[in-house]
Design an enzyme around this catalytic site. Structure first.
Site, PDB file in Angstrom:
ATOM      1  N   PRO A   2       1.692  14.440 -47.227  1.00  0.00           N
ATOM      2  CA  PRO A   2       0.666  15.036 -48.099  1.00  0.00           C
ATOM      3  C   PRO A   2       0.068  13.984 -49.026  1.00  0.00           C
ATOM      4  CG  PRO A   2       2.721  16.296 -48.192  1.00  0.00           C
ATOM      5  CD  PRO A   2       3.003  15.043 -47.429  1.00  0.00           C
ATOM      6  N   GLU A   3      -1.243  13.948 -49.085  1.00  0.00           N
ATOM      7  CA  GLU A   3      -1.935  13.047 -49.992  1.00  0.00           C
ATOM      8  C   GLU A   3      -2.597  13.878 -51.086  1.00  0.00           C
ATOM      9  OE1 GLU A   3      -4.375  10.177 -47.868  1.00  0.00           O
ATOM     10  OE2 GLU A   3      -3.153  10.392 -46.079  1.00  0.00           O
ATOM     11  N   HIS A 100      15.648  24.982 -44.097  1.00  0.00           N
ATOM     12  CA  HIS A 100      15.324  23.776 -44.863  1.00  0.00           C
ATOM     13  C   HIS A 100      14.848  24.075 -46.285  1.00  0.00           C
ATOM     14  CE1 HIS A 100      15.784  21.757 -41.052  1.00  0.00           C
ATOM     15  NE2 HIS A 100      14.814  22.480 -40.540  1.00  0.00           N
ATOM     16  N   ARG A 119      12.441  17.204 -43.681  1.00  0.00           N
ATOM     17  CA  ARG A 119      12.821  15.791 -43.553  1.00  0.00           C
ATOM     18  C   ARG A 119      13.462  15.236 -44.816  1.00  0.00           C
ATOM     19  NH1 ARG A 119       7.960  12.794 -40.576  1.00  0.00           N
ATOM     20  NH2 ARG A 119       9.524  11.156 -40.518  1.00  0.00           N
TER      21      ARG A 119
END
Ligand SMILES: [Zn+2]
Length: 286
Positions: A2-3, A100, A119
């Site tokens: 994500p930016e 998660h 992750r």
């Protein structure tokens, strides 16, 4: 990863939930998240959120800064970094918990802030306003590209002496906050600048063009709710639409949208990118 536009979409989602009641319960999985000295598990400080009342949700670069009033009245800030695959949003307590999920804060109105990260490169940290804003990583961030005073001169002051390839230099969060590979590649294309030329080779006029291009691609990304590639989903699993508006990123081999020449893939510093060799010609030092 994500930016800025993706993080901004998440921020807006959190703000839209308008949470106003205090945190009554906290849960944290047993897994470690982001690594590095600023993110050690023992320094997360999430317990401080107990009894805290949520306030404004801010953003700096790729970081979300959620201001809360602590149980002891002091101002707290919950710092959230989405890493590579982090998602966070507000759900009702009776909604199923997805795999998660690593952090849940339950508020008195039975809604929950949930942080999900397959992750586990994302991170969470709570501190006072001073400890969060005046220390790394937030304190080390460069100028905010969507702020009023961002322009070519600001960009040139940050990167004008860099010998690195332009695309790589733009990824340095200390130079300009929030830019990652997608928007760096897109901005170089929009500004017709070769992403592999040394940053230090740009003229004043080119810095100005590049600053305008960055604002253009970032604002487009924000309007589209972010880019959804492999991992990014915003708050409630909504998907951003910006991938349809990317002009070169991920389109190697397709015709250039400007001149029709086949777009070329490149690799620099182990990261791929895409450019048009006609619209973004090689820099030749005189
Ligand atoms: Zn072209």
């Amino acid at each position: 990863m994500p930016e800025l536009p993706e993080v901004e979409s998440v921020r807006r989602g959190l703000a839209r939930a308008r949470l106003k009641t205090p945190v009554v319960k906290l849960w944290r999985s047993s897994f470690n998240l982001r690594t590095g000295k600023n993110w050690l598990r023992k320094h997360e400080g999430l317990e401080q959120l107990r009894g805290a009342t949520p306030g404004p949700v801010r953003r700096r670069g790729k970081y979300i800064l959620w201001h809360m009033q602590g149980a002891d009245e002091g101002e707290l800030v919950l710092l959230i970094h989405l890493g590579m695959s982090g998602r966070c949003g507000v759900a009702r307590a009776d909604q199923p918990i997805v795999d998660h999920t690593h952090f849940i804060a339950t508020f008195a109105d039975d809604r929950q802030l949930r942080f999900v990260d397959p992750r586990r490169f994302g991170g969470l940290k709570v501190g006072t306003r001073e400890t969060i804003y005046e220390r790394e990583p937030v304190a080390a961030l460069g100028p905010e590209p969507l702020s009023e005073d961002f322009d070519g001169a600001v960009l040139e002051a940050a990167l004008g002496k860099s010998k690195r390839a332009l695309r790589d230099a733009l990824l340095d969060q200390r130079a300009v906050a929030g830019i990652g590979n997608i928007y760096a590649v897109e901005a170089c294309f929009e500004a017709r600048l070769n992403p592999l030329r040394p940053a230090a080779s740009l003229s004043r006029r080119s810095w100005s063009k590049l600053a305008d291009a960055l604002v253009l691609v970032l604002e487009r990304g924000v309007r589209n709710g972010g880019t959804t590639l492999k991992d990014f989903r915003n708050v409630v699993g909504e998907v951003g639409r910006n991938q349809d508006d990317l002009r070169v990123y991920g389109r190697g081999g397709e015709p250039c949208p400007r001149c029709g020449r086949r777009l070329a893939d490149f690799v620099s510093q182990n990261r791929s990118g895409v450019m048009c060799t006609r619209c973004q010609p090689k820099f030749r030092a005189r």
